[in-house]
Design a protein around this motif. Structure first.
Motif, PDB file in Angstrom:
ATOM      1  N   PRO A 174      27.631  43.590  52.373  1.00 39.52           N
ATOM      2  CA  PRO A 174      28.674  42.853  53.239  1.00 39.52           C
ATOM      3  C   PRO A 174      28.403  41.679  53.536  1.00 39.52           C
ATOM      4  N   ASP A 175      26.890  41.102  53.363  1.00 35.39           N
ATOM      5  CA  ASP A 175      26.450  39.607  53.957  1.00 35.39           C
ATOM      6  C   ASP A 175      26.440  38.790  52.574  1.00 35.39           C
ATOM      7  N   ALA A 176      26.837  39.288  51.649  1.00 35.91           N
ATOM      8  CA  ALA A 176      26.776  38.591  50.192  1.00 35.91           C
ATOM      9  C   ALA A 176      27.527  37.374  50.257  1.00 35.91           C
ATOM     10  N   VAL A 177      27.264  36.284  49.751  1.00 35.65           N
ATOM     11  CA  VAL A 177      28.212  35.030  49.462  1.00 35.65           C
ATOM     12  C   VAL A 177      29.358  35.302  48.525  1.00 35.65           C
ATOM     13  N   ARG A 178      30.515  34.931  49.302  1.00 32.96           N
ATOM     14  CA  ARG A 178      31.758  35.383  48.478  1.00 32.96           C
ATOM     15  C   ARG A 178      32.409  33.846  48.092  1.00 32.96           C
ATOM     16  N   PRO A 179      32.183  33.675  46.740  1.00 32.29           N
ATOM     17  CA  PRO A 179      32.594  32.390  46.002  1.00 32.29           C
ATOM     18  C   PRO A 179      34.216  32.412  45.859  1.00 32.29           C
ATOM     19  N   PHE A 180      34.923  33.687  46.252  1.00 28.32           N
ATOM     20  CA  PHE A 180      36.187  33.415  45.978  1.00 28.32           C
ATOM     21  C   PHE A 180      36.933  34.514  47.360  1.00 28.32           C
TER      22      PHE A 180
END
Length: 138
Positions: A80-86
């Motif tokens: 849930p805390d991962a970077v969301r590039p899109f």
């Protein structure tokens, strides 16, 4: 036409097919790959196997949508805390609708068009096995 062309181009670029298929013209169009794809399509249409190809490709596309959207849901829950590039528009509802729709399509294809669905599954299994063999060699 463009999906097949781009796949041939990418495979040639990665050294999996002859290099001429990766040649592009001044506008960036993979000319040889386009000609090969067009020729194959014409042969399939002329021999009456085009409908079978469309049925098998439809199964693959639905399976791809299913796997991609399911992976989106699973990965966003696991990390849930991962970077969301899109942004995934309408998430999680849009992904859930696609998973449900693709599941319905795949089950329907297996029940109503078993022979083409089985061809697709055999080709998928052959691709997975080929990929495993190739990665073990390198």
């Amino acid at each position: 036409m463009m999906i097949g062309t781009r796949i041939l181009y990418a495979m040639a670029r990665d050294g999996l097919l002859p290099a001429p298929a990766a040649v592009v013209n001044a506008r960036g169009t993979p000319t040889v790959a386009t000609l090969v794809t067009t020729a194959v399509a014409m042969v399939l249409i002329a021999t009456g196997t085009f409908q079978k190809l469309v049925a098998v490709a439809s199964f693959f596309l639905a399976a791809n949508y299913f796997v991609s959207c399911l992976a989106l849901i699973v990965l966003r829950r696991r990390e849930p805390d991962a970077v969301r590039p899109f942004r995934a528009w309408g998430y999680p509802w849009s992904a859930a609708i696609v998973v449900i729709g693709a599941t319905a399509f795949l089950v329907g294809a297996l029940m109503a068009d078993t022979s083409n669905a089985m061809v697709a599954l055999v080709l998928l299994a052959a691709g997975v096995i080929g990929r495993l063999v190739r990665t073990r060699r390198t």
